[in-house]
Write an enzyme that holds these catalytic residues in place. Structure first.
Site, PDB file in Angstrom:
ATOM      1  N   GLY A  72       0.809  -1.203   0.000  1.00 43.16           N
ATOM      2  CA  GLY A  72       0.000   0.000   0.000  1.00 43.16           C
ATOM      3  C   GLY A  72       0.843   1.254   0.000  1.00 43.16           C
ATOM      4  N   GLU A 156      -0.020 -12.297   2.905  1.00 38.52           N
ATOM      5  CA  GLU A 156       0.027 -11.023   3.619  1.00 38.52           C
ATOM      6  C   GLU A 156      -0.532 -11.180   5.035  1.00 38.52           C
ATOM      7  OE1 GLU A 156      -1.634  -6.410   3.179  1.00 38.52           O
ATOM      8  OE2 GLU A 156      -1.985  -7.875   1.583  1.00 38.52           O
TER       9      GLU A 156
END
Length: 296
Positions: A72, A156
């Site tokens: 991100g 993740e």
């Protein structure tokens, strides 16, 4: 649904629970399905987000650590700053464990040595973005973004949960009690419609269930090219049309549905949240019995 592609017609051939979805449409594609138009939805990185990324590295990363490198915008800034601190000699012997293709690429450009994630790997600290954080509980949602080749929500999530210490870096708009938007759900590709129907029944009237496509128009059936993760799963985006009152309860309910492999909710684990706002940086944690928030 207005503008639905020909692959979804005629409507009578669609499973019954899908008909109401097609007829309602989607009012805010960026808010509810951010993976559909990531460049249009994402604002430029704000200075306060950069400060939050720097604070995360300065406060929590120490020489000799194995560090989980998140995905991100904020995590990218933290990776860049971590590389700079290593080049300056302030941090040494760091090994990064990237959570995505983009974080691996950013780490390589920043000169951070990397290793692959393994089940028995000891991760000292990890930082990551979150799509939204539930104020108070600090439960989080990840995985709304468009996945690049080789990326994995499962990996993740595994890195985040494995880390001895964890920090999420978010904007103040992402730290809220008013939870909305979508939750990605990983499902077995076989008999996926039955799984989607059960999820639809679970949240009847409060959420729409769409299968995420690789390309082409989004919709209940995922178009002709449904996304298949590297583990071989499909992704259903459960798009809430009503406020999410209890994110942990939603996660528990999803986990008990046949065919669900995993989901994008991270809950019930100790973490710190670095919150960037124009009024300064705030730090919240649930390391004690109740969440604590400090303003820096």
């Amino acid at each position: 649904m207005a503008g639905a592609s020909a692959s979804f017609s005629p409507i009578q051939h669609i499973p019954p629970i899908r008909r109401n979805i097609l007829s309602r449409g989607l009012s805010s594609m960026c808010t509810r399905l951010p993976w559909a138009a990531p460049m249009a939805c994402a604002p430029d990185a704000a200075p306060e987000l950069l400060q939050a990324a720097k604070l995360t590295v300065d406060n929590y990363v120490r020489s000799g650590m194995v560090v989980g490198l998140g995905s991100g915008r904020a995590s990218g800034l933290a990776i860049q700053y971590l590389g700079r601190r290593m080049r300056d000699g302030a941090l040494k012997d760091i090994v990064g464990i990237p959570m995505s293709v983009s974080s691996a690429s950013e780490a390589a450009k920043s000169g951070i040595p990397m290793d692959h994630y393994k089940d028995n790997l000891q991760i000292d600290f990890a930082f990551d973005d979150a799509d939204i954080i539930e104020e108070g509980t600090l439960n989080a949602v990840i995985g709304r973004r468009k996945l690049e080749g080789g990326e994995s929500i499962i990996q993740e999530k595994s890195i985040v949960k494995t880390a001895s210490k964890l920090a999420f870096i978010v904007s103040d708009k992402q730290y809220t009690r008013d939870l909305d938007g979508s939750i990605p759900v990983l499902i077995n590709s076989g008999n996926w419609i039955e799984t989607a129907e059960e999820i639809d029944d679970l949240f009847l009237g409060d959420a729409e269930v769409w299968r995420r496509p690789t390309s082409g128009p989004a919709g209940p059936l995922g178009g002709d090219f449904p996304l298949v993760t590297k583990e071989g799963h499909h992704i259903l985006d459960v798009i809430f049309t009503s406020p999410i009152l209890d994110l942990g309860q939603v996660a528990e309910s999803l986990s008990h549905i046949d065919g669900v492999v995993d989901h994008g909710v991270i809950f019930g684990i100790p973490c710190t949240v670095i919150i960037a706002s124009k009024d300064g940086i705030q730090v919240a944690d649930n390391l004690a019995k109740s969440s604590v928030i400090d303003k820096l």
